[in-house]
Design a protein around this motif. Sequence first.
Motif, PDB file in Angstrom:
ATOM      1  N   TYR A 175     -10.203   3.819  -1.122  1.00  0.00           N
ATOM      2  CA  TYR A 175      -9.399   2.641  -1.472  1.00  0.00           C
ATOM      3  C   TYR A 175      -7.939   2.781  -1.079  1.00  0.00           C
ATOM      4  O   TYR A 175      -7.422   3.870  -0.922  1.00  0.00           O
ATOM      5  CB  TYR A 175      -9.494   2.373  -2.970  1.00  0.00           C
ATOM      6  N   GLU A 176      -7.317   1.609  -0.943  1.00  0.00           N
ATOM      7  CA  GLU A 176      -5.877   1.525  -0.783  1.00  0.00           C
ATOM      8  C   GLU A 176      -5.259   1.392  -2.162  1.00  0.00           C
ATOM      9  O   GLU A 176      -5.711   0.590  -2.976  1.00  0.00           O
ATOM     10  CB  GLU A 176      -5.492   0.282   0.035  1.00  0.00           C
ATOM     11  N   ASP A 177      -4.233   2.171  -2.406  1.00  0.00           N
ATOM     12  CA  ASP A 177      -3.517   2.145  -3.674  1.00  0.00           C
ATOM     13  C   ASP A 177      -2.207   1.390  -3.484  1.00  0.00           C
ATOM     14  O   ASP A 177      -1.339   1.830  -2.741  1.00  0.00           O
ATOM     15  CB  ASP A 177      -3.255   3.583  -4.129  1.00  0.00           C
ATOM     16  N   ILE A 195     -10.426  -1.794  -2.752  1.00  0.00           N
ATOM     17  CA  ILE A 195     -11.518  -0.836  -2.561  1.00  0.00           C
ATOM     18  C   ILE A 195     -12.197  -1.143  -1.232  1.00  0.00           C
ATOM     19  O   ILE A 195     -12.636  -2.266  -1.005  1.00  0.00           O
ATOM     20  CB  ILE A 195     -12.527  -0.916  -3.721  1.00  0.00           C
ATOM     21  N   TRP A 196     -12.289  -0.145  -0.379  1.00  0.00           N
ATOM     22  CA  TRP A 196     -12.998  -0.283   0.889  1.00  0.00           C
ATOM     23  C   TRP A 196     -14.472   0.037   0.697  1.00  0.00           C
ATOM     24  O   TRP A 196     -15.316  -0.615   1.282  1.00  0.00           O
ATOM     25  CB  TRP A 196     -12.402   0.655   1.939  1.00  0.00           C
ATOM     26  N   SER A 197     -14.768   1.071  -0.109  1.00  0.00           N
ATOM     27  CA  SER A 197     -16.163   1.444  -0.305  1.00  0.00           C
ATOM     28  C   SER A 197     -16.319   2.337  -1.534  1.00  0.00           C
ATOM     29  O   SER A 197     -15.345   2.859  -2.067  1.00  0.00           O
ATOM     30  CB  SER A 197     -16.717   2.166   0.937  1.00  0.00           C
ATOM     31  N   GLU A 198     -17.580   2.495  -1.947  1.00  0.00           N
ATOM     32  CA  GLU A 198     -17.933   3.352  -3.072  1.00  0.00           C
ATOM     33  C   GLU A 198     -18.742   4.527  -2.543  1.00  0.00           C
ATOM     34  O   GLU A 198     -19.611   4.368  -1.682  1.00  0.00           O
ATOM     35  CB  GLU A 198     -18.774   2.576  -4.083  1.00  0.00           C
ATOM     36  N   GLY A 209     -19.879  -0.122   1.370  1.00  0.00           N
ATOM     37  CA  GLY A 209     -18.730  -1.011   1.242  1.00  0.00           C
ATOM     38  C   GLY A 209     -19.095  -2.456   1.468  1.00  0.00           C
ATOM     39  O   GLY A 209     -20.183  -2.779   1.960  1.00  0.00           O
ATOM     40  N   LYS A 258     -14.330   6.292  -5.006  1.00  0.00           N
ATOM     41  CA  LYS A 258     -13.980   5.155  -4.164  1.00  0.00           C
ATOM     42  C   LYS A 258     -13.200   5.621  -2.936  1.00  0.00           C
ATOM     43  O   LYS A 258     -12.539   6.641  -2.955  1.00  0.00           O
ATOM     44  CB  LYS A 258     -13.102   4.155  -4.929  1.00  0.00           C
ATOM     45  N   GLU A 305     -12.299   9.551  -2.620  1.00  0.00           N
ATOM     46  CA  GLU A 305     -12.660  10.417  -3.736  1.00  0.00           C
ATOM     47  C   GLU A 305     -14.015  11.062  -3.434  1.00  0.00           C
ATOM     48  O   GLU A 305     -15.029  10.369  -3.379  1.00  0.00           O
ATOM     49  CB  GLU A 305     -12.716   9.624  -5.037  1.00  0.00           C
ATOM     50  N   THR A 364       0.828  -1.204   0.000  1.00  0.00           N
ATOM     51  CA  THR A 364       0.000   0.000   0.000  1.00  0.00           C
ATOM     52  C   THR A 364       0.862   1.254   0.000  1.00  0.00           C
ATOM     53  O   THR A 364       1.748   1.410   0.835  1.00  0.00           O
ATOM     54  CB  THR A 364      -0.945   0.017   1.214  1.00  0.00           C
ATOM     55  N   HIS A 381      -7.037   6.698  -0.305  1.00  0.00           N
ATOM     56  CA  HIS A 381      -7.729   7.810  -0.941  1.00  0.00           C
ATOM     57  C   HIS A 381      -9.233   7.722  -0.703  1.00  0.00           C
ATOM     58  O   HIS A 381      -9.797   6.621  -0.724  1.00  0.00           O
ATOM     59  CB  HIS A 381      -7.473   7.803  -2.455  1.00  0.00           C
TER      60      HIS A 381
END
Length: 149
Positions: free
Chosen positions: A58-60, A68-71, A85, A56, A50, A44, A48
């Motif tokens: 999310y962990e990049d 992706i943790w959630s939308e 999520g 999203k 957004e 990781t 982020h």
Amino acid sequence: MKTLSSATIQFEITLQADVDSVWNNLVNQTTKWWSKDFYTNTKTKGFHIEGRIGGKAYEDFGDGEGLIWSEVIGVDAPNSIQMKGLLAPEFGGPAISYISINLKSNGSETVFKFSDTLFGALGEATADQIESGWKMIYGEAFKNYIESK
């Protein structure tokens, strides 16, 4: 064995910053304050959120990889963001999570209200672990970052 259940986690914190600053740091500076203790992978590079519909949280991991943790399903900047999520079995599910963050201006302070409602096959300790995690992320890491500026 897990059974179907639900849990709601709610808390409120007061941040010593105006609502626009809180919003900006919440959605534009997440990697700077998100606790690395909550990264799920050694690859990781950042976290982020957004702040737009369809965005999203999310962990990049880099190179198009991540988690992706959630939308993001609702935004009313700088007042609120809602996210949906999925909680994988390895993180205490399977379950669905509905997160709501509401910000209310109180002069030079901001009241930060957090809610996470989970539905699914939750382990006995899952809700307590998730509550503790959210309080560490927002009530400690985020609060400390915002108030150190």
